[in-house]
Design a protein around this motif. Structure first.
Motif, mmCIF file in Angstrom:
data_model
loop_
_atom_site.group_PDB
_atom_site.id
_atom_site.type_symbol
_atom_site.label_atom_id
_atom_site.label_comp_id
_atom_site.label_asym_id
_atom_site.label_seq_id
_atom_site.Cartn_x
_atom_site.Cartn_y
_atom_site.Cartn_z
ATOM 1 N N ALA A 149 0.829 -1.207 0.000
ATOM 2 C CA ALA A 149 0.000 0.000 0.000
ATOM 3 C C ALA A 149 0.866 1.261 0.000
ATOM 4 O O ALA A 149 0.572 2.227 -0.710
ATOM 5 N N VAL A 150 1.945 1.231 0.780
ATOM 6 C CA VAL A 150 2.860 2.376 0.820
ATOM 7 C C VAL A 150 3.529 2.561 -0.538
ATOM 8 O O VAL A 150 3.609 3.675 -1.069
ATOM 9 N N ILE A 151 4.022 1.472 -1.120
ATOM 10 C CA ILE A 151 4.673 1.546 -2.433
ATOM 11 C C ILE A 151 3.689 2.040 -3.479
ATOM 12 O O ILE A 151 4.013 2.884 -4.319
ATOM 13 N N ALA B 190 -2.840 3.378 -9.442
ATOM 14 C CA ALA B 190 -4.259 3.520 -9.131
ATOM 15 C C ALA B 190 -4.786 2.325 -8.345
ATOM 16 O O ALA B 190 -5.681 2.469 -7.517
ATOM 17 N N HIS B 191 -4.249 1.147 -8.605
ATOM 18 C CA HIS B 191 -4.738 -0.075 -7.973
ATOM 19 C C HIS B 191 -3.564 -0.859 -7.393
ATOM 20 O O HIS B 191 -2.504 -0.965 -8.008
ATOM 21 N N ILE B 192 -3.789 -1.446 -6.212
ATOM 22 C CA ILE B 192 -2.730 -2.205 -5.553
ATOM 23 C C ILE B 192 -2.343 -3.445 -6.354
ATOM 24 O O ILE B 192 -1.221 -3.926 -6.272
ATOM 25 N N GLY B 193 -3.260 -3.950 -7.177
ATOM 26 C CA GLY B 193 -2.955 -5.104 -8.013
ATOM 27 C C GLY B 193 -1.829 -4.819 -8.994
ATOM 28 O O GLY B 193 -1.033 -5.711 -9.315
ATOM 29 N N VAL B 194 -1.757 -3.589 -9.470
ATOM 30 C CA VAL B 194 -0.671 -3.199 -10.377
ATOM 31 C C VAL B 194 0.659 -3.303 -9.630
ATOM 32 O O VAL B 194 1.623 -3.901 -10.114
ATOM 33 N N THR B 195 0.697 -2.741 -8.425
ATOM 34 C CA THR B 195 1.918 -2.771 -7.625
ATOM 35 C C THR B 195 2.309 -4.205 -7.290
ATOM 36 O O THR B 195 3.476 -4.582 -7.417
#
Length: 64
Positions: free
Chosen positions: A10-12, A19-24
């Motif tokens: 979430a921090v990254i 836009a979405h945590i799935g990308v990260t």
């Protein structure tokens, strides 16, 4: 994934502006896998070499 990993992602995500945590999570999955491998290797090194002969079958502990 544990709470720490979710918090770290979430921090990254916020820092990089995803836009979405799935990308990260998708982009940095290889980093998580490498960290897991490093942790496994460090644990193996800390426990030291076993005294089992290479031909001995693997053993298992009973967990109750």
């Amino acid at each position: 994934m544990g709470d720490f990993e979710v918090d770290a992602l979430a921090v990254i995500k916020e820092l990089l502006g995803h836009a979405h945590i799935g990308v990260t999570a998708g982009v940095y999955a290889h980093v998580r896998l490498r960290l897991q491998r490093d942790a496994i290797d460090a644990l193996g090194n800390a426990l030291g070499p076993g005294d089992d002969a290479p031909d001995d079958p693997p053993t298992a502990a009973v967990v109750r």
